[in-house]
Design a protein around this motif. Structure first.
Motif, PDB file in Angstrom:
ATOM      1  N   GLN A  35      16.084 -26.700  14.530  1.00 22.00           N
ATOM      2  CA  GLN A  35      14.770 -26.961  15.101  1.00 22.00           C
ATOM      3  C   GLN A  35      13.798 -25.916  14.595  1.00 22.00           C
ATOM      4  OE1 GLN A  35      14.662 -27.195  19.396  1.00 22.00           O
ATOM      5  NE2 GLN A  35      12.764 -28.384  19.342  1.00 22.00           N
ATOM      6  N   ALA A  36      12.759 -26.383  13.942  1.00 22.84           N
ATOM      7  CA  ALA A  36      11.702 -25.500  13.465  1.00 22.84           C
ATOM      8  C   ALA A  36      10.618 -25.409  14.534  1.00 22.84           C
ATOM      9  CB  ALA A  36      11.119 -26.044  12.159  1.00 22.84           C
ATOM     10  N   PRO A  37       9.852 -24.342  14.524  1.00 19.91           N
ATOM     11  CA  PRO A  37       8.780 -24.204  15.523  1.00 19.91           C
ATOM     12  C   PRO A  37       7.837 -25.394  15.509  1.00 19.91           C
ATOM     13  CG  PRO A  37       9.108 -22.139  14.370  1.00 19.91           C
ATOM     14  CD  PRO A  37       9.948 -23.164  13.664  1.00 19.91           C
ATOM     15  N   GLY A  38       7.607 -25.965  16.673  1.00 26.66           N
ATOM     16  CA  GLY A  38       6.683 -27.085  16.784  1.00 26.66           C
ATOM     17  C   GLY A  38       7.244 -28.418  16.337  1.00 26.66           C
ATOM     18  N   LYS A  39       8.529 -28.443  15.996  1.00 28.61           N
ATOM     19  CA  LYS A  39       9.133 -29.686  15.531  1.00 28.61           C
ATOM     20  C   LYS A  39      10.316 -30.063  16.415  1.00 28.61           C
ATOM     21  CE  LYS A  39       7.813 -29.302  10.664  1.00 28.61           C
ATOM     22  NZ  LYS A  39       8.283 -29.394   9.257  1.00 28.61           N
ATOM     23  N   GLY A  88      14.431 -22.162  10.693  1.00 29.35           N
ATOM     24  CA  GLY A  88      14.528 -22.717  12.026  1.00 29.35           C
ATOM     25  C   GLY A  88      15.701 -22.143  12.778  1.00 29.35           C
ATOM     26  N   GLN A 116      19.234 -17.944  14.300  1.00 26.96           N
ATOM     27  CA  GLN A 116      17.984 -18.088  13.556  1.00 26.96           C
ATOM     28  C   GLN A 116      18.206 -17.924  12.060  1.00 26.96           C
ATOM     29  OE1 GLN A 116      14.871 -18.878  14.697  1.00 26.96           O
ATOM     30  NE2 GLN A 116      14.125 -18.835  12.577  1.00 26.96           N
ATOM     31  N   THR A 118      15.797 -17.707   8.640  1.00 27.12           N
ATOM     32  CA  THR A 118      14.436 -17.565   8.141  1.00 27.12           C
ATOM     33  C   THR A 118      14.474 -17.432   6.628  1.00 27.12           C
ATOM     34  OG1 THR A 118      13.761 -16.437  10.165  1.00 27.12           O
ATOM     35  CG2 THR A 118      12.311 -16.214   8.251  1.00 27.12           C
TER      36      THR A 118
END
Length: 121
Positions: A35-39, A88, A116, A118
């Motif tokens: 899961q990526a930020p905002g997704k 993500g 995490q 990155t």
């Protein structure tokens, strides 16, 4: 109660590699999601209990490899040629229903806390 523990996340430059691990892995379905930020959370790869059938999301095919060591009870995700869009939180998941082809999110009923990843450009 199934408690899944992931490890192996970190920061890497684009083109680099990471290997994620998850234990225990001896369930009917095992998989990796991210899961990526905002997704929304998306499926990355899955593997059946015997380790003979694997599935991959189109955007990781040829770069990621899911595998499991049944003797060590560990699930792996080898990630090569990483891209910034691979960034993500990566979650290990297990499906214990004992049916299905392990390609749908609803087939997974236990989740790890996540690790995490990155990737910088």
């Amino acid at each position: 109660e199934v408690q899944l523990v992931e490890s192996g996340g970190g920061s890497v430059q684009a083109g680099g590699s990471l290997r994620l691990s998850c234990t225990p892995s001896g369930y009917y379905c095992m998989g990796w999601f991210r899961q990526a930020p905002g997704k929304e959370r998306e499926g990355v790869a899955s593997i059946d209990s015997l380790g003979t059938t694997t599935t991959y999301a189109d955007n990781v095919k040829g770069r990621f490899t899911i595998s499991k060591d049944n003797d060590k009870n560990i699930l792996y995700l080898q990630m090569n040629s990483l891209k910034p869009e691979d960034t993500g939180m990566y979650f290990c998941a297990a499906g214990t229903w004992g049916a299905g082809d392990c390609t749908h999110t609803y087939e997974f009923n236990y989740w790890g806390q996540g690790t995490q990843v990155t990737v910088s450009s």
